[in-house]
Design a protein around this motif. Structure first.
Motif, PDB file in Angstrom:
ATOM      1  N   GLY A  15       0.791  -1.215   0.000  1.00 15.32           N
ATOM      2  CA  GLY A  15       0.000   0.000   0.000  1.00 15.32           C
ATOM      3  C   GLY A  15       0.826   1.268   0.000  1.00 15.32           C
ATOM      4  N   SER A  17       4.346   3.689  -1.160  1.00 13.47           N
ATOM      5  CA  SER A  17       4.810   4.277  -2.409  1.00 13.47           C
ATOM      6  C   SER A  17       6.319   4.408  -2.433  1.00 13.47           C
ATOM      7  CB  SER A  17       4.195   5.665  -2.606  1.00 13.47           C
ATOM      8  OG  SER A  17       2.787   5.616  -2.682  1.00 13.47           O
ATOM      9  N   ARG A  67      -1.570   2.537 -10.988  1.00 10.95           N
ATOM     10  CA  ARG A  67      -0.736   2.579  -9.791  1.00 10.95           C
ATOM     11  C   ARG A  67       0.624   3.220 -10.040  1.00 10.95           C
ATOM     12  NH1 ARG A  67       0.985  -1.974  -7.436  1.00 10.95           N
ATOM     13  NH2 ARG A  67       0.969  -3.198  -9.376  1.00 10.95           N
ATOM     14  N   ASN A  84       2.740   3.736  -6.687  1.00  9.68           N
ATOM     15  CA  ASN A  84       1.795   3.861  -5.593  1.00  9.68           C
ATOM     16  C   ASN A  84       1.048   2.549  -5.397  1.00  9.68           C
ATOM     17  OD1 ASN A  84       2.438   6.641  -5.330  1.00  9.68           O
ATOM     18  ND2 ASN A  84       0.890   7.183  -6.863  1.00  9.68           N
ATOM     19  N   SER A  85       0.428   2.420  -4.246  1.00 13.18           N
ATOM     20  CA  SER A  85      -0.365   1.230  -3.927  1.00 13.18           C
ATOM     21  C   SER A  85       0.419  -0.049  -4.206  1.00 13.18           C
ATOM     22  CB  SER A  85      -1.678   1.241  -4.724  1.00 13.18           C
ATOM     23  OG  SER A  85      -2.436   2.396  -4.440  1.00 13.18           O
ATOM     24  N   LYS A  87       2.207  -3.586  -4.100  1.00 11.87           N
ATOM     25  CA  LYS A  87       1.767  -4.908  -3.693  1.00 11.87           C
ATOM     26  C   LYS A  87       2.976  -5.814  -3.519  1.00 11.87           C
ATOM     27  CE  LYS A  87      -2.367  -4.427  -6.600  1.00 11.87           C
ATOM     28  NZ  LYS A  87      -3.128  -5.013  -7.736  1.00 11.87           N
TER      29      LYS A  87
END
Length: 125
Positions: A15, A17, A67, A84-85, A87
């Motif tokens: 989650g 960055s 993302r 970003n975001s 995983k």
């Protein structure tokens, strides 16, 4: 002749960055296509994002659309990858690469002539 140096990798929680940078020296990138690739252990090196320096046109792998953002800074001769975001499956060594010409549909590692050393991105769950 182009030399590429990546930076900005590290450890981040899911989650979170990171912003990767690819600084180029030796030649201007005005007539180059720039790509970000990633390679996880035991897997192929795959294209994450691509940008044409002259036109600014971009391409993103389906797995990162929405993302990741690839961008360029003409004054600094630098390409960025804003992630970003993140995983856990994004965990990989990320490589910056370049080829001569503003090409479309150049997604294979073998099509790129210049490579950086890579920067490790680790996303914990």
């Amino acid at each position: 002749q182009v030399q590429l140096v990546e930076s900005g990798g590290g450890l981040v929680q899911a989650g979170g960055s990171l912003r990767l940078s690819c600084a180029a020296s030796g030649r201007t990138l005005s007539s180059y296509t720039m790509g970000w690739f990633r390679q996880a252990p035991g897997k192929e090196r795959d294209l994450v994002a691509r940008i044409s320096w002259s036109t600014g046109s971009t391409y993103y792998a389906d797995s990162v659309k929405g993302r990741f953002t690839i961008s360029r800074d003409n004054a600094k001769n630098t390409v960025y990858l804003q992630m970003n975001s993140l995983k856990p499956e994004d965990t990989a060594v990320f490589y910056c690469a370049a080829l001569i010409g503003d090409w479309d549909k150049r997604n294979r590692p073998t099509e790129y002539s210049y490579w950086g050393q890579g920067t490790q991105v680790t996303v914990s769950s």
